[in-house]
Design an enzyme around this catalytic site. Structure first.
Site, PDB file in Angstrom:
ATOM      1  N   HIS A  90       0.825  -1.217   0.000  1.00  0.00           N
ATOM      2  CA  HIS A  90       0.000   0.000   0.000  1.00  0.00           C
ATOM      3  C   HIS A  90       0.858   1.265   0.000  1.00  0.00           C
ATOM      4  CE1 HIS A  90       1.050   0.821   4.169  1.00  0.00           C
ATOM      5  NE2 HIS A  90       0.963  -0.489   4.356  1.00  0.00           N
ATOM      6  N   ARG A 109      -5.985   0.515   3.910  1.00  0.00           N
ATOM      7  CA  ARG A 109      -4.845   1.094   3.183  1.00  0.00           C
ATOM      8  C   ARG A 109      -4.466   0.243   1.969  1.00  0.00           C
ATOM      9  NH1 ARG A 109      -3.147  -0.843   8.252  1.00  0.00           N
ATOM     10  NH2 ARG A 109      -1.134  -1.891   8.449  1.00  0.00           N
ATOM     11  N   GLU A 163      -1.427  -6.987   7.377  1.00  0.00           N
ATOM     12  CA  GLU A 163      -0.128  -6.684   7.979  1.00  0.00           C
ATOM     13  C   GLU A 163       0.077  -7.582   9.196  1.00  0.00           C
ATOM     14  OE1 GLU A 163       2.844  -6.164   8.125  1.00  0.00           O
ATOM     15  OE2 GLU A 163       2.998  -4.022   7.640  1.00  0.00           O
ATOM     16  N   HIS A 222       0.837  -5.679   2.466  1.00  0.00           N
ATOM     17  CA  HIS A 222       1.539  -4.891   3.483  1.00  0.00           C
ATOM     18  C   HIS A 222       3.025  -5.264   3.565  1.00  0.00           C
ATOM     19  CE1 HIS A 222      -2.399  -3.597   5.035  1.00  0.00           C
ATOM     20  NE2 HIS A 222      -2.754  -4.757   4.498  1.00  0.00           N
TER      21      HIS A 222
HETATM   22  O1  LIG Z   1       4.012  -0.552  11.476  1.00  0.00           O
HETATM   23  C1  LIG Z   1       3.806  -1.518  10.723  1.00  0.00           C
HETATM   24  O2  LIG Z   1       2.760  -2.170  10.709  1.00  0.00           O
HETATM   25  C2  LIG Z   1       4.909  -1.914   9.759  1.00  0.00           C
HETATM   26  C3  LIG Z   1       4.656  -1.417   8.383  1.00  0.00           C
HETATM   27  O3  LIG Z   1       4.413  -0.038   8.343  1.00  0.00           O
HETATM   28  O4  LIG Z   1       6.108  -1.368  10.239  1.00  0.00           O
HETATM   29  P1  LIG Z   1       7.544  -2.034  10.120  1.00  0.00           P
HETATM   30  O5  LIG Z   1       8.090  -1.716   8.745  1.00  0.00           O
HETATM   31  O6  LIG Z   1       8.317  -1.339  11.203  1.00  0.00           O
HETATM   32  O7  LIG Z   1       7.436  -3.516  10.352  1.00  0.00           O
END
Ligand SMILES: O=C(O)[C@@H](CO)OP(=O)(O)O
Length: 258
Positions: free
Chosen positions: A20, A71, A98, A193
């Site tokens: 996204h 998103r 995610e 994600h």
């Molecule tokens: O905050 C989150 O859910 C992820 C993606 O934005 O973060 P990170 O890249 O730190 O795993």
């Protein structure tokens, strides 16, 4: 479709992975996970540009798979709108969500780094098998009682996840829903994600548990995979449709929190 003597299909579609565009919490540097935040204006632009990149490459998705988070859904709609293909069939699954970030959801990445130190921060953020502490069911940023997960048995609804957990819940969807579309020769767009796509890339490219810590996926830049009949990439690592922008943006993701 062409068939080998051993019964494997030689004709396989093209896979396009799309993270996204920038979200409101990416912009605020907050751990997001399953919190259903929207895109920023920049994220909307990234999504449209992702669609333009697909158009320029002549990659026209026949089918879309997304998470159940807005998103990714909005990114896919904006990208497909740029391609005039909002009409393609779509399947959404929590299995593409995610990573659930547990008790870190809603916390500022910089403050978390300062509070817990580099080693613990990176262990939670990028280690393969160390999840953050679990989030209470009734905590402010919990999705435990969100209507979209009501059909999931409570023991399946995560309170936290490491990347290994994400791979375990993503793979059934990969094999049951995405692979059949590829085997039917379709161009398949997966809008998801940072960490659910890292899990898929780990699986596709056979990335080791250690090396996956160093792999970051930029927002809004389509990543193309050409797969052979055994579902192995003929272009290992995939091909970003804008490699230079992808390298810069992936480095920025890697250094979040600093
Ligand atoms: O905050 C989150 O859910 C992820 C993606 O934005 O973060 P990170 O890249 O730190 O795993």
């Amino acid at each position: 479709m062409v068939w080998h003597a051993e019964g494997m299909s030689a004709a396989i579609g093209t896979l396009v992975l799309l993270r996204h565009g920038e979200s409101e919490w990416n912009a605020k540097n907050l751990f997001t996970g399953w919190v259903d935040v929207d895109l920023t204006a920049k994220g909307e632009d990234e999504a449209r540009r992702g669609g333009e990149l697909l158009k320029d490459a002549g990659l026209l998705p026949d089918v879309l798979h997304t998470s159940v988070l807005r998103r990714a859904i909005r990114t896919s709609v904006l990208a497909l709108d740029a391609l005039d293909r909002m009409w393609i069939p779509v399947t959404r699954s929590w299995r593409l969500n995610e990573r659930h970030y547990g008790a870190l959801q809603g916390k500022n990445k910089k403050q978390t780094l300062e509070e817990f130190g580099e080693e613990q921060f990176m262990l939670w953020r990028r280690s393969y098998d160390t999840p953050p502490p679990p989030l209470d069911e009734d905590a402010e940023w919990s999705q435990f009682n969100d209507a979209r997960y009501a059909a999931l048995p409570p023991e399946i609804r995560p309170r936290t996840e490491c990347l290994k957990d994400v791979l375990v819940r993503t793979l059934p969807y990969w094999y049951d829903s995405i692979v059949p579309d590829l085997q039917a020769g379709k161009t398949v767009l997966v809008a998801a994600h940072g960490n659910s796509l890292r899990a898929l890339v780990k699986h596709l490219d056979g990335v080791s548990d250690e090396a996956i810590a160093g792999l970051n996926i930029p927002t809004g830049i389509p990543l193309r995979y050409d797969l052979d009949a055994a579902l192995k990439p003929t272009n290992p690592g995939g091909t970003y449709l804008d490699p230079e922008a992808a390298a810069t943006a992936a480095a920025a993701v890697a250094s979040q929190g600093r």
